[in-house]
Design a protein around this motif. Structure first.
Motif, mmCIF file in Angstrom:
data_model
loop_
_atom_site.group_PDB
_atom_site.id
_atom_site.type_symbol
_atom_site.label_atom_id
_atom_site.label_comp_id
_atom_site.label_asym_id
_atom_site.label_seq_id
_atom_site.Cartn_x
_atom_site.Cartn_y
_atom_site.Cartn_z
ATOM 1 N N PHE A 1 17.937 36.193 -56.339
ATOM 2 C CA PHE A 1 19.131 35.854 -57.116
ATOM 3 C C PHE A 1 20.393 36.216 -56.347
ATOM 4 O O PHE A 1 21.331 35.421 -56.231
ATOM 5 N N VAL B 1 15.819 31.375 -59.947
ATOM 6 C CA VAL B 1 16.865 32.403 -59.898
ATOM 7 C C VAL B 1 17.707 32.284 -58.630
ATOM 8 O O VAL B 1 18.879 32.670 -58.633
ATOM 9 N N GLY C 1 21.590 31.964 -58.745
ATOM 10 C CA GLY C 1 22.433 32.842 -57.940
ATOM 11 C C GLY C 1 23.497 32.085 -57.180
ATOM 12 O O GLY C 1 24.624 32.577 -57.003
ATOM 13 N N GLN D 1 22.595 38.390 -65.322
ATOM 14 C CA GLN D 1 22.185 39.346 -64.292
ATOM 15 C C GLN D 1 21.282 40.436 -64.850
ATOM 16 O O GLN D 1 20.298 40.828 -64.223
#
Length: 363
Positions: free
Chosen positions: A39, A90, A94, A11
């Protein structure tokens, strides 16, 4: 613990990655900042799905499938393709991130009494340690290329796949909460929604803000680690404080101190120290709120799914809102903008204290 450390590492790389993707693809800062929103959009979808799964499916698949998706997203960034391929990577990552955050936080926060507060803070402290390493690694690999970092990260994530049992929810724990006070979920959801504006807002735009203060790009990326170091340290130290401080007092005190940290961030020479202090003060809010809520809800996994979904909606909207506002005004306006969700969180905490009580203390 290892899994959550890797999640923190992943993250925290997204904010420092924004200037690199921006320069590689000749984008505006706000457009490149969609990496963070994309994300967390994927994270939101998987968190909602994880909360809706039947017990048998959650027990079997709620760790393996998200871990595989996070692995695939990391591998996608190794390619270093043109925009919007990094955005797609991403989003896939995620989708894995959200499911894993749900099962780990539920396993920790649903423990009875003060133990839930302690374990939730400890595991999120390890998350912060991983997050502290992310920006520094992006800075170190800036010249050779960030795909090397994500290649190593993808292999490390693969090693966490055996942790399949985390998807289980013990029925005895659910039954033990059946008589707790109802109707608090929207308030806790609002608290974590607003908190996302603090944590994700500062961590995502810190590099850009420090560059606006005059720091070189590589230095600005590396200094982002200070926020995450403060975040991790405070979560690891919280168990020493929570034997005397109930959740409501702990959250209200740290949020009040955040205003002082934001003042420091606005001063160029003191900005790094301000980010370190801001991380330390923000750190206990999220895990302590999860444990506080778990003591009031009959089904930890489903309740936490709602709260984490609220937080991730904030994670999707806050970076984009901050980015476009800063683009329309000034990058130096970040501390003033973040003061708004800080005030909102403090207000909600005081309301919750009156309706839910201060929360569990040592037993």
């Amino acid at each position: 613990m290892v899994l959550f450390g890797l999640l923190g590492l992943y993250q925290s790389t997204l904010g420092p990655l924004i200037p690199i993707i921006r320069d590689d693809n000749h984008l505006t800062g706000a457009t490149a900042g969609l990496l963070v929103s994309g994300f967390f959009a994927g994270s939101l979808a998987s968190t909602v799905a994880g909360g809706a799964l039947p017990e048998r499916w959650a027990r079997t698949y709620l760790v393996v499938v998200p871990a595989a998706l996070l692995l695939a997203g990391s591998a996608g960034l190794v390619v270093r393709g043109p925009w919007p391929l990094p955005l797609l990577a991403v989003v896939v990552a995620g989708l894995g991130f959200g499911g894993l955050v749900l099962v780990v936080n539920t396993a920790m926060a649903s423990q009875p009494g003060q133990r839930g507060v302690t374990l939730a803070n400890l595991v999120n402290g390890v998350f912060g340690l991983g997050a502290a390493a992310g920006p520094a690694l992006v800075g170190l690999t800036r010249d050779v290329g960030y795909p090397y970092l994500f290649g190593v990260l993808a292999v490390a994530i693969l090693l966490t796949l055996p942790n399949r049992h985390l998807g289980a929810v013990r029925p005895a724990e659910v039954a033990a909460r059946s008589g707790r006070a109802p109707g608090l979920l929207p308030l806790f959801g609002a608290l974590l929604f607003c908190y996302a504006g603090i944590e994700t807002g500062l961590s995502s735009w810190e590099t850009v803000h420090l560059e606006a203060h005059g720091y070189p790009p590589g230095t600005a990326s590396a200094l982002t680690s200070l926020f995450w170091l403060g975040l991790a340290a405070s979560r690891l130290l919280v168990p020493l404080l929570t034997t005397r401080w109930p959740p409501a007092r702990l959250i209200a005190t740290t949020l009040t101190g955040m205003f002082g940290a934001l003042v420091l961030i606005a001063v160029p020479n003191l900005a790094p120290a301000g980010y370190l202090l801001a991380g330390a003060l923000a750190g206990p809010v999220f895990p302590t709120a999860l444990a506080w809520h778990a003591s009031t809800h009959p089904d930890p996994r489903r309740g936490n799914a709602v709260l984490l979904a609220a937080a991730m909606i904030g994670n999707v909207t806050a970076p984009a809102a901050l980015g476009y506002t800063m683009q329309a005004t000034s990058d130096l306006l970040l501390p003033a903008l973040v003061a708004v969700p800080v005030l909102a969180c403090l207000t909600i905490t005081l309301v919750l204290r009156g309706r839910a009580g201060p929360g569990p203390t040592a037993r």
